[in-house]
Design a protein around this motif. Structure first.
Motif, PDB file in Angstrom:
ATOM      1  N   UNK A   1       2.843   7.938   4.490  1.00  0.00           N
ATOM      2  CA  UNK A   1       2.557   6.813   5.672  1.00  0.00           C
ATOM      3  C   UNK A   1       1.024   6.999   6.046  1.00  0.00           C
ATOM      4  N   UNK A   2       0.751   8.131   6.374  1.00  0.00           N
ATOM      5  CA  UNK A   2      -0.712   8.329   6.968  1.00  0.00           C
ATOM      6  C   UNK A   2      -1.760   8.156   6.030  1.00  0.00           C
ATOM      7  N   UNK A   3      -1.621   7.915   4.718  1.00  0.00           N
ATOM      8  CA  UNK A   3      -2.361   7.241   3.671  1.00  0.00           C
ATOM      9  C   UNK A   3      -2.372   5.884   3.386  1.00  0.00           C
ATOM     10  N   UNK A   4      -1.821   5.174   4.050  1.00  0.00           N
ATOM     11  CA  UNK A   4      -1.853   3.831   4.215  1.00  0.00           C
ATOM     12  C   UNK A   4      -2.899   3.223   4.928  1.00  0.00           C
ATOM     13  N   UNK A   5      -3.917   2.629   4.401  1.00  0.00           N
ATOM     14  CA  UNK A   5      -4.920   2.053   5.247  1.00  0.00           C
ATOM     15  C   UNK A   5      -5.383   0.687   4.967  1.00  0.00           C
TER      16      UNK A   5
ATOM     17  N   UNK B   1       6.502   5.481  17.726  1.00  0.00           N
ATOM     18  CA  UNK B   1       6.948   6.663  16.833  1.00  0.00           C
ATOM     19  C   UNK B   1       6.436   6.653  15.303  1.00  0.00           C
ATOM     20  N   UNK B   2       6.709   5.570  14.868  1.00  0.00           N
ATOM     21  CA  UNK B   2       6.286   5.521  13.402  1.00  0.00           C
ATOM     22  C   UNK B   2       4.586   5.476  13.408  1.00  0.00           C
ATOM     23  N   UNK B   3       3.909   5.146  14.459  1.00  0.00           N
ATOM     24  CA  UNK B   3       2.547   5.000  14.336  1.00  0.00           C
ATOM     25  C   UNK B   3       2.035   6.302  14.593  1.00  0.00           C
ATOM     26  N   UNK B   4       3.203   7.338  15.445  1.00  0.00           N
ATOM     27  CA  UNK B   4       2.595   8.696  15.743  1.00  0.00           C
ATOM     28  C   UNK B   4       2.703   9.567  14.480  1.00  0.00           C
ATOM     29  N   UNK B   5       4.009   9.146  13.657  1.00  0.00           N
ATOM     30  CA  UNK B   5       4.104   9.885  12.381  1.00  0.00           C
ATOM     31  C   UNK B   5       2.921   9.575  11.488  1.00  0.00           C
TER      32      UNK B   5
ATOM     33  N   UNK C   1       0.750  -1.109  -0.092  1.00  0.00           N
ATOM     34  CA  UNK C   1      -0.199  -0.073  -0.102  1.00  0.00           C
ATOM     35  C   UNK C   1       0.793   1.243  -0.061  1.00  0.00           C
ATOM     36  N   UNK C   2       2.001   1.045   0.666  1.00  0.00           N
ATOM     37  CA  UNK C   2       2.936   2.432   0.590  1.00  0.00           C
ATOM     38  C   UNK C   2       3.684   2.741  -0.629  1.00  0.00           C
TER      39      UNK C   2
END
Length: 132
Positions: free
Chosen positions: A127-131, A77-81, A11-12
């Motif tokens: 990364x935030x657009x990966x769902x 941290x990755x999840x926060x980003x 997805x990324x």
């Protein structure tokens, strides 16, 4: 979806390759590299991407390939980003405070290169657009 798992990485890759501000900008620079991602306590990155002329041509589990870049942060941290992508200042702070560690690659040189710095920062936004 597991962070840096096969589905997440695929997805990324789609997000990256569909983003002219990342893939297009890097293609204009003739940028090719390998980038590992993972967690600082692990001996190897969890996954990596192979970029050719700005486009990700492979995204998946790390297989021992030589890496030009190897970025590590805690899962939290990755999840926060993913929820709130950092900007240039946020990434600089993360590096300075050890929240983002480079096991390979030279952050300082890269961030001073406008052709790389902008797409690098924007790649975190993808990364935030990966769902799921």
């Amino acid at each position: 979806m597991e962070l840096f798992g096969t589905e997440w990485m695929n997805a990324y890759q789609q997000q990256w390759n569909g983003a002219p501000e990342v893939a297009g900008a890097l293609a204009n620079s003739g940028f090719s590299t390998t980038i590992g991602v993972g967690f600082p306590e692990d001996p190897e990155p969890k996954a990596y991407v192979r970029v050719e002329q700005g486009m990700i041509v492979y995204a998946g589990a790390y297989d021992g390939s030589e890496l030009h870049w190897d970025m590590r942060a805690t899962p939290e941290q990755w999840e926060k980003w993913q929820d709130s992508p950092p900007g240039m200042v946020g990434l600089g702070s993360a590096v300075a405070l050890g929240r983002l560690k480079f096991f390979a690659g030279d952050y300082a040189t890269m961030i001073k290169n406008p052709a790389l710095a902008g797409p690098f920062v924007k790649s975190f936004g993808l990364m935030g657009k990966v769902t799921a």
